[in-house]
Write a protein that holds these residues in place. Sequence first.
Motif, PDB file in Angstrom:
ATOM      1  N   ARG A  97       0.848  -1.242  -0.008  1.00 52.84           N
ATOM      2  CA  ARG A  97      -0.078   0.154   0.209  1.00 52.84           C
ATOM      3  C   ARG A  97       0.863   1.285   0.047  1.00 52.84           C
ATOM      4  NH1 ARG A  97      -2.633  -3.379   3.561  1.00 52.84           N
ATOM      5  NH2 ARG A  97      -4.695  -3.765   2.776  1.00 52.84           N
ATOM      6  N   ARG A  98       1.886   1.218   0.962  1.00 58.13           N
ATOM      7  CA  ARG A  98       2.773   2.214   1.046  1.00 58.13           C
ATOM      8  C   ARG A  98       3.435   2.681  -0.473  1.00 58.13           C
ATOM      9  NH1 ARG A  98       2.685   0.647   5.912  1.00 58.13           N
ATOM     10  NH2 ARG A  98       4.493  -0.681   5.798  1.00 58.13           N
ATOM     11  N   VAL A  99       3.962   1.408  -0.898  1.00 58.98           N
ATOM     12  CA  VAL A  99       4.729   1.442  -2.082  1.00 58.98           C
ATOM     13  C   VAL A  99       4.039   1.957  -3.424  1.00 58.98           C
ATOM     14  CG1 VAL A  99       6.110   0.100  -3.851  1.00 58.98           C
ATOM     15  CG2 VAL A  99       6.325  -0.227  -1.485  1.00 58.98           C
ATOM     16  N   LEU A 100       2.902   1.581  -3.451  1.00 57.78           N
ATOM     17  CA  LEU A 100       2.046   2.045  -4.395  1.00 57.78           C
ATOM     18  C   LEU A 100       1.585   3.420  -4.373  1.00 57.78           C
ATOM     19  CD1 LEU A 100      -0.527  -1.285  -4.537  1.00 57.78           C
ATOM     20  CD2 LEU A 100       1.663  -0.546  -6.427  1.00 57.78           C
ATOM     21  N   ASP A 101       1.451   4.216  -3.268  1.00 60.06           N
ATOM     22  CA  ASP A 101       1.420   5.482  -2.824  1.00 60.06           C
ATOM     23  C   ASP A 101       2.396   6.516  -3.746  1.00 60.06           C
ATOM     24  OD1 ASP A 101      -0.852   5.285  -1.620  1.00 60.06           O
ATOM     25  OD2 ASP A 101      -0.083   5.342   0.237  1.00 60.06           O
ATOM     26  N   ALA A 122      -3.048  -3.084  -6.615  1.00 66.39           N
ATOM     27  CA  ALA A 122      -2.868  -1.962  -7.728  1.00 66.39           C
ATOM     28  C   ALA A 122      -3.922  -1.988  -8.532  1.00 66.39           C
ATOM     29  CB  ALA A 122      -1.587  -2.721  -8.670  1.00 66.39           C
ATOM     30  N   ARG A 123      -4.732  -2.839  -8.848  1.00 66.50           N
ATOM     31  CA  ARG A 123      -5.975  -2.759  -9.805  1.00 66.50           C
ATOM     32  C   ARG A 123      -7.066  -1.944  -8.979  1.00 66.50           C
ATOM     33  NH1 ARG A 123      -6.016  -1.428 -13.326  1.00 66.50           N
ATOM     34  NH2 ARG A 123      -8.367  -2.045 -13.920  1.00 66.50           N
ATOM     35  N   ALA A 124      -7.145  -2.300  -7.510  1.00 66.01           N
ATOM     36  CA  ALA A 124      -8.147  -1.591  -6.550  1.00 66.01           C
ATOM     37  C   ALA A 124      -7.768   0.021  -6.626  1.00 66.01           C
ATOM     38  CB  ALA A 124      -7.978  -2.040  -5.235  1.00 66.01           C
ATOM     39  N   ARG A 125      -6.623   0.316  -7.150  1.00 70.19           N
ATOM     40  CA  ARG A 125      -6.329   1.739  -7.417  1.00 70.19           C
ATOM     41  C   ARG A 125      -6.204   2.288  -8.841  1.00 70.19           C
ATOM     42  NH1 ARG A 125      -1.895   3.435  -2.691  1.00 70.19           N
ATOM     43  NH2 ARG A 125      -2.759   1.963  -1.081  1.00 70.19           N
ATOM     44  N   GLY A 126      -6.625   1.455  -9.789  1.00 71.21           N
ATOM     45  CA  GLY A 126      -6.654   1.709 -11.055  1.00 71.21           C
ATOM     46  C   GLY A 126      -5.384   1.720 -11.879  1.00 71.21           C
ATOM     47  N   ILE A 127      -4.345   1.021 -11.335  1.00 70.80           N
ATOM     48  CA  ILE A 127      -2.854   0.843 -11.603  1.00 70.80           C
ATOM     49  C   ILE A 127      -2.848  -0.306 -12.792  1.00 70.80           C
ATOM     50  CG2 ILE A 127      -0.593   0.671 -11.229  1.00 70.80           C
ATOM     51  CD1 ILE A 127      -1.075   1.888  -8.330  1.00 70.80           C
ATOM     52  N   GLU A 128      -2.111  -0.041 -13.749  1.00 71.50           N
ATOM     53  CA  GLU A 128      -2.132  -1.119 -14.694  1.00 71.50           C
ATOM     54  C   GLU A 128      -1.283  -2.187 -14.178  1.00 71.50           C
ATOM     55  OE1 GLU A 128       0.622  -1.338 -18.831  1.00 71.50           O
ATOM     56  OE2 GLU A 128      -0.774   0.504 -18.644  1.00 71.50           O
ATOM     57  N   ALA A 129      -2.054  -3.579 -14.089  1.00 70.98           N
ATOM     58  CA  ALA A 129      -1.286  -4.547 -13.844  1.00 70.98           C
ATOM     59  C   ALA A 129      -1.028  -6.017 -14.562  1.00 70.98           C
ATOM     60  CB  ALA A 129      -2.069  -5.152 -12.404  1.00 70.98           C
ATOM     61  N   HIS A 130       0.169  -6.406 -14.606  1.00 69.08           N
ATOM     62  CA  HIS A 130       0.681  -7.402 -15.531  1.00 69.08           C
ATOM     63  C   HIS A 130       0.978  -8.481 -14.738  1.00 69.08           C
ATOM     64  CE1 HIS A 130       0.245  -4.946 -19.057  1.00 69.08           C
ATOM     65  NE2 HIS A 130       0.719  -3.776 -18.127  1.00 69.08           N
ATOM     66  N   TYR A 131       0.524  -9.838 -15.027  1.00 70.60           N
ATOM     67  CA  TYR A 131       1.011 -10.929 -14.481  1.00 70.60           C
ATOM     68  C   TYR A 131       1.540 -11.881 -15.543  1.00 70.60           C
ATOM     69  CZ  TYR A 131       1.482 -15.555 -11.848  1.00 70.60           C
ATOM     70  OH  TYR A 131       1.916 -16.835 -11.474  1.00 70.60           O
ATOM     71  N   ILE A 132       2.692 -12.500 -15.401  1.00 67.87           N
ATOM     72  CA  ILE A 132       3.294 -13.424 -16.364  1.00 67.87           C
ATOM     73  C   ILE A 132       3.380 -14.721 -15.557  1.00 67.87           C
ATOM     74  CG2 ILE A 132       5.091 -13.870 -17.911  1.00 67.87           C
ATOM     75  CD1 ILE A 132       5.601 -10.649 -17.755  1.00 67.87           C
ATOM     76  N   GLU A 133       2.811 -15.664 -16.083  1.00 66.13           N
ATOM     77  CA  GLU A 133       3.067 -16.974 -15.342  1.00 66.13           C
ATOM     78  C   GLU A 133       4.458 -17.522 -15.706  1.00 66.13           C
ATOM     79  OE1 GLU A 133       2.502 -19.124 -13.113  1.00 66.13           O
ATOM     80  OE2 GLU A 133       0.464 -19.267 -13.361  1.00 66.13           O
ATOM     81  N   SER A 134       4.654 -18.082 -14.824  1.00 71.75           N
ATOM     82  CA  SER A 134       6.234 -18.939 -15.088  1.00 71.75           C
ATOM     83  C   SER A 134       6.249 -19.851 -16.129  1.00 71.75           C
ATOM     84  CB  SER A 134       6.656 -19.642 -13.820  1.00 71.75           C
ATOM     85  OG  SER A 134       7.996 -20.323 -13.738  1.00 71.75           O
ATOM     86  N   LEU A 148      -5.487 -14.908  -9.435  1.00 68.47           N
ATOM     87  CA  LEU A 148      -5.320 -13.510 -10.123  1.00 68.47           C
ATOM     88  C   LEU A 148      -6.206 -13.534 -11.171  1.00 68.47           C
ATOM     89  CD1 LEU A 148      -1.504 -12.835 -10.078  1.00 68.47           C
ATOM     90  CD2 LEU A 148      -3.284 -11.536  -8.768  1.00 68.47           C
ATOM     91  N   THR A 149      -6.802 -14.787 -11.641  1.00 69.30           N
ATOM     92  CA  THR A 149      -7.662 -14.528 -12.712  1.00 69.30           C
ATOM     93  C   THR A 149      -8.948 -14.172 -12.297  1.00 69.30           C
ATOM     94  OG1 THR A 149      -8.458 -16.979 -12.231  1.00 69.30           O
ATOM     95  CG2 THR A 149      -6.796 -16.592 -14.098  1.00 69.30           C
ATOM     96  N   ARG A 150      -9.316 -14.189 -10.964  1.00 73.41           N
ATOM     97  CA  ARG A 150     -10.469 -13.581 -10.225  1.00 73.41           C
ATOM     98  C   ARG A 150     -10.298 -12.076  -9.837  1.00 73.41           C
ATOM     99  NH1 ARG A 150     -13.413 -17.857  -7.881  1.00 73.41           N
ATOM    100  NH2 ARG A 150     -12.458 -20.036  -8.165  1.00 73.41           N
ATOM    101  N   VAL A 151      -9.348 -11.421 -10.280  1.00 76.10           N
ATOM    102  CA  VAL A 151      -8.981 -10.110 -10.183  1.00 76.10           C
ATOM    103  C   VAL A 151      -9.253  -9.533 -11.165  1.00 76.10           C
ATOM    104  CG1 VAL A 151      -7.542  -8.440  -9.252  1.00 76.10           C
ATOM    105  CG2 VAL A 151      -7.282 -10.816  -8.135  1.00 76.10           C
ATOM    106  N   PRO A 152     -10.355  -8.414 -11.425  1.00 78.63           N
ATOM    107  CA  PRO A 152     -10.825  -7.810 -12.581  1.00 78.63           C
ATOM    108  C   PRO A 152      -9.734  -6.965 -13.004  1.00 78.63           C
ATOM    109  CG  PRO A 152     -12.640  -7.879 -11.087  1.00 78.63           C
ATOM    110  CD  PRO A 152     -11.253  -8.356 -10.204  1.00 78.63           C
ATOM    111  N   GLY A 153      -9.396  -7.073 -14.131  1.00 86.92           N
ATOM    112  CA  GLY A 153      -8.525  -5.885 -14.702  1.00 86.92           C
ATOM    113  C   GLY A 153      -6.803  -6.484 -14.842  1.00 86.92           C
TER     114      GLY A 153
END
Length: 339
Positions: A97-101, A122-134, A148-153
């Motif tokens: 939370r503090r880092v994303l601020d 990040a998504r809750a704050r409208g920040i672009e979020a990318h997850y790359i599966e290993s 993370l498939t359950r997290v919109p965006g």
Amino acid sequence: MESGAQIAPAGSDAARSRNGSTPSAARLGTLLVASTGGHLSELVKLVPRFGLDERPTWVTFKNDQSDVVLAGESTIYVRNTGPRDYFSVALNASQARRVLDRGVDRVISTGAGIALSFLPLARARGIEAHYIESAARPDGPSLTGRLLTRVPGVRLYTQSPELADHRWTFAGSVFDGYAPGPATPRRPGPLRVALTVGSVRFPFTRLVDRLLSILPEDAEVVLWQVGSTPSPNGRIPVRASLEPWHLMSAYASADVVICHAGVGSAIEALDSGHRPIVVPRRARFREHVDDHQVPLAIDVARRDLAIYREADELTFDDLLEAAGSSIVTVPRAPAFPLR
């Protein structure tokens, strides 16, 4: 490599940039988040292929690996998060939370559990979020990926083209950066062997015992890194873990590299020019929490980047085959475009 991690408690002043100061004044821009081990190795390899136009800030654990591969980079350290370690996920979310601020435009992560501390916030704050599966998951997403498939965006990427669908995008693989090299006549003298099974908490006794049974008496063991596996052979110096420089030095002097089928271990062997023998850990023998190393071993063998063998099937002829082959780095790996 996580056994030597120095943990920075969430919210403490121990999470600092590489030069020792807390990077709170400057805007962070792009945040690169990864656990140490294979996840960090993958992200380091993929970053040049993203086409970023700014210098990112890294978030990871502090240990020998991160000290070496992120030397000179702006780095924030968080609490070491192990498999199914939801307590540490929650503690790191407080620090996230503090880092994303601090002026974050996008967060990119290759996992593992540390991604759950940063990407949903990040998504809750409208920040672009990318997850790359290993790349260690060519047959389906990990638990982190499934959550993370359950997290919109959150924008999801697989490194296996067969798994691409309406949620998961295939943009390339970390192994696109390597290709089979020419045959390499073995140096004269006894066969020089390097073994590494990582530092996960599960023993890999089957591989250690099998290798001991097929090695000739005159074989020269330049590395015997067995993690938590007991070694019954007193003539071979055993190491539970080792610094990255020691590993690469041993690989440089070895004729053949045998490793467990962890993505970080595979990348390290490929970087040294070896075509390794990769041996997957099996859950039924209590060598890991699941069998995710099997599809990775199959994938790198399909690309002719490694020889895949089960622990009980390894032969001395396999060692000779690996010693006579090589791997080269692709000068310009294809781009890994982020959506």
